[in-house]
Scaffold this active site. Structure first.
Site, short mmCIF file in Angstrom:
data_model
loop_
_atom_site.label_atom_id
_atom_site.label_comp_id
_atom_site.label_asym_id
_atom_site.label_seq_id
_atom_site.Cartn_x
_atom_site.Cartn_y
_atom_site.Cartn_z
N GLU A 84 29.29 3.45 -38.21
CA GLU A 84 29.20 4.50 -39.23
C GLU A 84 28.40 4.03 -40.42
OE1 GLU A 84 28.80 7.49 -40.88
OE2 GLU A 84 30.41 7.93 -39.46
N ASP A 89 24.84 5.55 -41.91
CA ASP A 89 24.67 6.00 -43.30
C ASP A 89 23.43 5.36 -43.94
OD1 ASP A 89 26.97 7.44 -42.95
OD2 ASP A 89 28.23 6.16 -44.19
N SER A 126 28.74 13.08 -40.47
CA SER A 126 28.42 11.76 -41.02
C SER A 126 26.92 11.50 -41.04
CB SER A 126 29.12 10.65 -40.24
OG SER A 126 28.64 10.59 -38.92
#
Length: 643
Positions: free
Chosen positions: A290, A294, A561
C-alpha cells in the site's frame, strides 16, 4: 515496458468468495472478544492527549475565507506557530497538563502546533491517571490480542477542561488499506478472461508516452490521459517546488517507487523520498505494498515533487493520529494523502464501552482527534485526501463476516473514516470504459465512466455461469452518509445530497445469545455525504504497481487507495501552476460544480451510470462518485483565474 520486473501470478479458483480481498488487517470493534484479564501493571503504554481547540468556530470561518475569492483572508494561510498562537491550546493550559503528568511520574512531549501532548507510562500509572483498568482481550474472530479499558476512562478533573481526546488506551482497531485485487479466474472451458479497453476514458486523450492503454495494467500515464493532465505536463508543470506527504501504517522499500517510475519510462527528480518514522515507524508487512502504491502514484503524477512518507505502526491505538498530527504540525508538505481507514461507526460508544446503549453514537474514538488535525491542515493551506473505501455502500462488510449464519454480522449502510470528516477530501472510485468476457460467456461492455461496484460482474456470472457460484458483494467505491458529521456548508446547496437511510443496524448472530444488536444507526441524519471526487479504481480497469513485499510487479490492482495519492499528485501540479498552496479542496470544487455544472469547459465529468451496491450514478452529485471525475486542465484554469 515491464521486462525488468517479475510479474506476480494470482490464481484463484472460480467459486471462491472473492469479496473484500485486502492486504490490511482489520479487527472490528464489534467483533466479539474474550476478556483475558487485567494487563500487567508494568506493561508500557503510550498515549496521546489531544487538546481542545480555542475559538473553533472562528477557525472554521477563517478556513472558509482562505478558499473563498474576495474574502479578507483569501489564500492567507497560517504557519504552524500562528495556528498554535491563535487556535491551539494556550501556554498556561499546556503547562497545567505537563505539570499534572509530571506529578504522576510521566514525561511529555508537546507538538509545535499545541494540538497534542504525547506521554507514556506503565499500565498501573495510566490506570490511576484515567481511573480505569486496562484489560487484555482475545478476538474470537482471529485470535488477535489487544487491550482496552474495561470501564469508561475518566480524564482527571484538573485537566478535563483542556483535554479533548485520549488516544492509545484502546488498541483494538487495526486500520485497513483500501487496496483490492482483481480476481484472476482460472481457465473456464479452456478460455481465459478477455479484458480489453473500450475508450481512453473521460477525455479521449492518448498522448502520454508512459501509458499502457491496457485495463488492469494502467500506469500514471493512463491517469494523465483519462483526466486531461497532459496539458499541464506540456507546459512544464511537473510538481516542481511542491512537496507531497503520505501518511501510512506500513514501512516500505523506496526502491519500489524508483523501479516503477523507471520501468514505465518516467523521468523523475532524483533523491526525492524522505521517510519519517512516527512512534517507532511501521513494519515491513502486508501493508507495505500500500505504501509503495501511494508513493508510486502520487510521485508519478507529479514526477518532480518531493515526497515525505510518515509511517507509524498499525494497531497501537494512537499511531495513525500521531502520524497525521506530525505531518500537519511539520507543515512542510503542501498536500497529504492516506489510503487507510476503518468504518466510521467503530468509533461509537456502543461498540467500545462495556454497557453502553446500542443507540449510543457518541464519539469515544479518534474522530475528534482527526478533526482537530484536519482543521489545522486546512488553515495552513495543506490539501488532504483519504480513500473512501472499497466496500461500496456497506463499509463494515469488507472487514466482517457478513451474512445470516452463526458468527456473521449484518451489513448496514456505513461510510469510512477518516474520509468521512468534512475537512478532508474523500476519494471515491469509478470504472473506466472497457469490454470483458469470461469463459464461454458473451462480451459485454462498460460504455461510459461509471460508479465502481462489482454487481455488474455479479450479474454477468449469475446469468452466464450460475447463481451464487461467485460472491462479489460488496466490492466497490465507498460512499454514503455519515451518521456523526453533519452536512458541511459546502454541501448545503448541492443537488443530490441525502440523509442517512432508516432501519440500519449492526447485528451479530451470536452462537450463544442469538441475534444481538450492537448498534442502531441514526435514521434520516443530515450527515456529511461522501465521496467528493472519484477517479478510476476498479481493479478490472486497474493498475500495475511494484512492491518487493508482494513479489515485484503486480497487475490487476485497484481500490480507492490509488485515487487518494493520484489526487495528492494532481494537487502538487496545481501548486506549481498557481504558485500557491491550494488549501482545502471541498469548498472550492463544490462551489465550481454548483455554479457551472458539467460541460466541456468545467472541471468535472458527471458519473451517471453504475452503482456501489446501493447508490447509483446520477447527472449530479451521488454517493457513488461524488461530484464526479476530473478534467485537471480545466480545474487548473479555474484555480488560476482566482475563482
Amino acid at each position: 515496458m515491464f521486462a525488468k520486473l517479475h510479474r506476480k501470478s494470482l490464481p484463484l479458483s472460480l467459486g471462491l468468495l472473492l469479496a473484500g480481498l485486502s492486504t490490511g488487517a482489520i479487527a472490528a470493534n464489534a467483533t466479539p472478544a474474550v476478556d483475558a484479564g487485567a494487563v500487567a501493571a508494568s506493561q508500557p503504554v503510550q498515549v496521546t492527549l489531544f487538546l481542545k481547540l480555542r475559538n473553533e468556530a472562528a477557525l472554521e470561518d477563517y478556513i472558509k475565507q482562505t478558499v473563498t475569492p474576495g474574502s479578507a483572508h483569501y489564500h492567507q494561510f497560517l504557519t504552524t506557530s500562528q495556528f498554535a498562537q491563535q487556535y491551539g491550546a494556550s501556554n498556561d493550559a499546556i503547562s497545567r497538563v505537563q505539570s499534572y503528568l509530571q506529578q504522576q511520574g510521566l514525561n511529555s512531549q508537546v507538538l509545535p502546533s499545541h494540538l497534542a501532548i504525547r506521554t507514556s507510562g506503565t499500565t498501573a500509572q495510566l490506570n490511576a491517571l484515567f481511573s480505569t483498568s486496562l484489560h487484555s482481550y482475545v478476538s474470537r474472530e482471529d485470535g488477535r490480542r489487544f487491550h482496552k479499558p474495561a470501564s469508561q476512562p475518566q480524564v482527571p478533573s484538573t485537566i478535563a477542561d483542556v483535554v479533548d481526546v485520549v488516544s492509545g488506551l484502546n488498541n483494538e482497531r487495526e486500520y485497513r488499506s483500501h487496496r483490492t485485487s482483481a480476481p484472476a479466474f482460472t481457465a473456464f472451458n479452456g478460455q481465459h478472461p478477455n479484458i480489453q479497453p473500450l475508450a481512453a476514458g473521460s477525455t479521449g486523450s492518448n498522448s502520454n508516452p508512459t501509458a499502457s492503454g491496457i485495463p488492469g495494467q494502467y500506469t500514471v500515464g493512463d491517469v494523465a490521459n483519462f483526466y486531461d493532465i497532459n496539458p499541464l505536463y506540456d507546459r512544464g508543470v511537473l510538481g516542481k517546488g511542491s512537496t507531497i506527504a503520505i501518511v501510512t501504517l506500513s514501512n516500505f522499500y523506496p526502491s519500489d517507487a524508483t523501479t516503477y517510475w523507471s520501468d514505465i519510462g518516467l523521468q523523475t527528480k532524483s533523491n526525492r523520498i524522505t521517510q519519517v518514522h512516527v512512534d517507532g515507524g511501521g513494519a515491513i508487512d502486508g501493508g507495505s505494498g500500500e505504501t509503495s502504491i501511494d508513493v508510486e502514484q502520487s510521485g508519478g503524477v507529479a514526477p518532480y515533487a518531493n515526497i515525505i512518507v510518515y509511517d507509524a505502526p498499525n494497531g497501537t491505538g494512537n499511531g495513525y493520529v500521531d502520524a497525521f498530527a506530525q505531518a500537519v504540525s511539520d507543515n512542510v508538505a503542501d498536500s497529504i494523502s492516506t489510503s487507510w481507514g476503518s468504518p466510521e461507526i467503530y468509533n461509537f460508544a456502543a461498540l467500545n464501552i462495556n454497557g453502553a446503549s446500542d443507540t449510543d453514537t457518541t464519539d469515544v474514538g479518534d474522530l475528534r482527534a482527526f478533526h482537530s488535525i484536519f482543521l489545522e491542515a486546512a488553515v495552513q493551506g495543506q490539501s488532504l485526501f483519504a480513500a473512501a473505501g472499497d466496500s461500496g455502500a456497506y463499509d463494515t462488510a469488507r472487514g466482517l463476516p457478513t451474512g445470516s449464519a452463526v458468527g456473521d454480522f449484518s451489513a448496514p449502510l456505513t461510510v469510512d473514516s477518516p474520509a468521512s470528516d468534512p475537512f478532508i477530501t474523500a476519494a471515491g472510485g469509478t470504472t473506466t470504459p472497457f469490454k470483458y468476457a469470461f469463459g464461454t460467456g458473451p462480451t459485454e461492455s462498460i460504455t461510459q465512466e461509471s460508479v465502481w461496484g462489482w454487481d455488474y460482474l455479479q450479474n454477468y456470472f449469475n446469468t452466464y455461469i450460475g447463481p451464487n457460484v461467485v460472491n462479489l458483494f460488496s466490492n466497490g467505491g465507498g460512499g454514503g452518509v455519515s451518521v456523526y458529521w453533519h452536512t458541511p456548508f459546502y454541501q448545503q446547496f448541492t443537488n443530490g445530497i441525502r440523509t442517512s437511510e432508516p432501519n440500519q443496524s449492526l447485528v451479530y448472530n451470536d452462537p450463544v445469545a442469538g441475534l444481538t444488536t450492537d448498534l442502531i444507526l441514526p435514521s434520516h441524519f443530515h450527515g456529511r455525504n461522501v465521496p467528493d471526487i472519484s477517479l478510476n479504481a476498479d481493479p478490472f480497469t486497474g493498475y500495475v504497481f511494484v512492491s518487493t513485499y508482494d513479489g515485484g510487479l503486480n497487475s490487476g490492482e485497484g481500490g480507492t487507495s490509488f485515487v487518494a495519492p493520484q489526487l495528492n499528485g494532481i494537487t502538487a501540479l496545481l501548486r506549481q501552476s498557481t504558485g500557491h498552496r491550494i488549501g482545502l479542496w471541498n469548498p472550492q470544487v463544490y462551489a465550481i460544480q454548483n455554479i457551472f455544472g458539467y460541460g466541456w469547459f468545467t472541471p468535472f465529468h458527471s458519473i451517471r451510470a453504475g452503482d456501489n451496491w446501493f447508490y447509483y450514478g446520477k447527472p449530479h452529485y451521488n454517493q457513488g462518485a461524488g461530484i464526479g471525475s476530473l478534467d485537471v486542465a480545466n480545474l487548473d484554469m479555474f484555480l488560476q483565474s482566482g475563482f
